[in-house]
Write a protein that holds these residues in place. Sequence first.
Motif, PDB file in Angstrom:
ATOM      1  N   THR A   1       0.341  -1.372  -0.450  1.00 16.32           N
ATOM      2  CA  THR A   1       0.219   0.037  -0.091  1.00 16.32           C
ATOM      3  C   THR A   1       0.883   1.193  -0.072  1.00 16.32           C
ATOM      4  O   THR A   1       2.053   1.581   0.289  1.00 16.32           O
ATOM      5  N   LYS A   2       0.529   2.421  -0.290  1.00 15.53           N
ATOM      6  CA  LYS A   2       0.826   3.737  -0.320  1.00 15.53           C
ATOM      7  C   LYS A   2       1.605   3.680   0.738  1.00 15.53           C
ATOM      8  O   LYS A   2       2.714   4.184   0.291  1.00 15.53           O
ATOM      9  N   GLU A   3       0.633   3.479   1.691  1.00 14.81           N
ATOM     10  CA  GLU A   3       1.245   3.601   3.683  1.00 14.81           C
ATOM     11  C   GLU A   3       2.618   2.550   4.131  1.00 14.81           C
ATOM     12  O   GLU A   3       3.080   3.021   4.706  1.00 14.81           O
ATOM     13  N   GLU A   4       2.753   1.790   3.166  1.00 19.42           N
ATOM     14  CA  GLU A   4       3.239   0.537   3.928  1.00 19.42           C
ATOM     15  C   GLU A   4       4.703   1.342   2.864  1.00 19.42           C
ATOM     16  O   GLU A   4       5.797   0.981   3.684  1.00 19.42           O
ATOM     17  N   ARG A   5       4.489   1.792   2.043  1.00 23.70           N
ATOM     18  CA  ARG A   5       5.695   2.476   0.963  1.00 23.70           C
ATOM     19  C   ARG A   5       5.845   3.666   1.458  1.00 23.70           C
ATOM     20  O   ARG A   5       7.975   3.530   1.949  1.00 23.70           O
ATOM     21  N   ARG A   6       5.446   4.433   1.472  1.00 27.32           N
ATOM     22  CA  ARG A   6       5.779   6.092   2.554  1.00 27.32           C
ATOM     23  C   ARG A   6       6.863   5.159   4.563  1.00 27.32           C
ATOM     24  O   ARG A   6       7.505   5.734   4.383  1.00 27.32           O
ATOM     25  N   GLU A   7       6.054   4.700   4.811  1.00 26.69           N
ATOM     26  CA  GLU A   7       6.736   3.791   6.567  1.00 26.69           C
ATOM     27  C   GLU A   7       7.971   3.475   5.747  1.00 26.69           C
ATOM     28  O   GLU A   7       8.925   3.403   6.385  1.00 26.69           O
ATOM     29  N   TYR A   8       7.997   2.499   4.388  1.00 28.64           N
ATOM     30  CA  TYR A   8       9.557   1.814   4.459  1.00 28.64           C
ATOM     31  C   TYR A   8      10.513   3.354   4.328  1.00 28.64           C
ATOM     32  O   TYR A   8      11.960   3.239   4.830  1.00 28.64           O
ATOM     33  N   VAL A   9       9.868   3.537   3.229  1.00 30.57           N
ATOM     34  CA  VAL A   9      10.848   5.637   3.294  1.00 30.57           C
ATOM     35  C   VAL A   9      11.208   5.370   4.120  1.00 30.57           C
ATOM     36  O   VAL A   9      12.793   5.924   4.125  1.00 30.57           O
ATOM     37  N   LEU A  10      10.745   6.305   5.407  1.00 34.78           N
ATOM     38  CA  LEU A  10      10.987   6.898   6.628  1.00 34.78           C
ATOM     39  C   LEU A  10      12.221   6.160   6.981  1.00 34.78           C
ATOM     40  O   LEU A  10      13.167   6.139   8.146  1.00 34.78           O
ATOM     41  N   SER A  11      11.194   4.936   7.115  1.00 31.17           N
ATOM     42  CA  SER A  11      12.635   4.164   7.698  1.00 31.17           C
ATOM     43  C   SER A  11      13.594   3.950   7.092  1.00 31.17           C
ATOM     44  O   SER A  11      14.991   3.776   7.941  1.00 31.17           O
ATOM     45  N   ALA A  12      13.791   3.856   5.756  1.00 35.69           N
ATOM     46  CA  ALA A  12      14.937   3.223   5.531  1.00 35.69           C
ATOM     47  C   ALA A  12      16.095   4.483   5.333  1.00 35.69           C
ATOM     48  O   ALA A  12      17.325   4.351   4.965  1.00 35.69           O
ATOM     49  N   TRP A  13      15.456   5.612   6.042  1.00 36.06           N
ATOM     50  CA  TRP A  13      16.895   6.727   5.438  1.00 36.06           C
ATOM     51  C   TRP A  13      16.255   7.699   7.152  1.00 36.06           C
ATOM     52  O   TRP A  13      16.505   9.345   7.328  1.00 36.06           O
ATOM     53  N   GLU A  14      15.905   7.096   8.036  1.00 33.67           N
ATOM     54  CA  GLU A  14      15.592   7.214   8.672  1.00 33.67           C
ATOM     55  C   GLU A  14      17.497   8.425   9.834  1.00 33.67           C
ATOM     56  O   GLU A  14      18.081   7.783   9.584  1.00 33.67           O
ATOM     57  N   CYS A  15      16.998   9.634  10.115  1.00 33.45           N
ATOM     58  CA  CYS A  15      18.490  10.163  10.952  1.00 33.45           C
ATOM     59  C   CYS A  15      18.319   9.305  11.594  1.00 33.45           C
ATOM     60  O   CYS A  15      18.087   9.294  12.572  1.00 33.45           O
ATOM     61  N   LEU A  16      20.015   9.201  11.910  1.00 28.72           N
ATOM     62  CA  LEU A  16      20.537   8.927  13.010  1.00 28.72           C
ATOM     63  C   LEU A  16      21.548   9.811  13.414  1.00 28.72           C
ATOM     64  O   LEU A  16      21.827   8.801  14.470  1.00 28.72           O
ATOM     65  N   HIS A  17      21.546  10.664  13.139  1.00 30.07           N
ATOM     66  CA  HIS A  17      22.319  11.446  14.090  1.00 30.07           C
ATOM     67  C   HIS A  17      23.349  11.087  14.724  1.00 30.07           C
ATOM     68  O   HIS A  17      24.784  11.798  15.619  1.00 30.07           O
ATOM     69  N   ASP A  18      24.278  10.897  13.426  1.00 26.35           N
ATOM     70  CA  ASP A  18      25.488  10.537  13.464  1.00 26.35           C
ATOM     71  C   ASP A  18      26.331  10.623  12.164  1.00 26.35           C
ATOM     72  O   ASP A  18      26.654   9.936  11.215  1.00 26.35           O
ATOM     73  N   CYS A  19      26.043  11.598  11.758  1.00 26.98           N
ATOM     74  CA  CYS A  19      26.434  12.279  10.332  1.00 26.98           C
ATOM     75  C   CYS A  19      28.164  11.867   9.944  1.00 26.98           C
ATOM     76  O   CYS A  19      27.506  11.285   8.799  1.00 26.98           O
TER      77      CYS A  19
END
Length: 68
Positions: free
Chosen positions: A10-28
């Motif tokens: 679903t659209k929401e599953e894809r959005r969740e994947y993108v947000l999870s995959a690119w989540e900021c780790l605060h360790d640039c």
Amino acid sequence: MIPPSIKQSTKEERREYVLSAWECLHDCESCGKCRILKGKDAETLYADYIEGKRSYIEITLDIRNNSY
């Protein structure tokens, strides 16, 4: 992690994947995600994937090839 296929998610599953995959780790220094995205929002860059218009890998390759 393998991105959900457009046909089987679903659209929401894809959005969740993108947000999870690119989540900021605060360790640039170690992460580098911000550099890859060139300071742009992942949800914006991957909007076509989230909407089911293009594959995740197509967009990723465009980002790598500086097409975005």
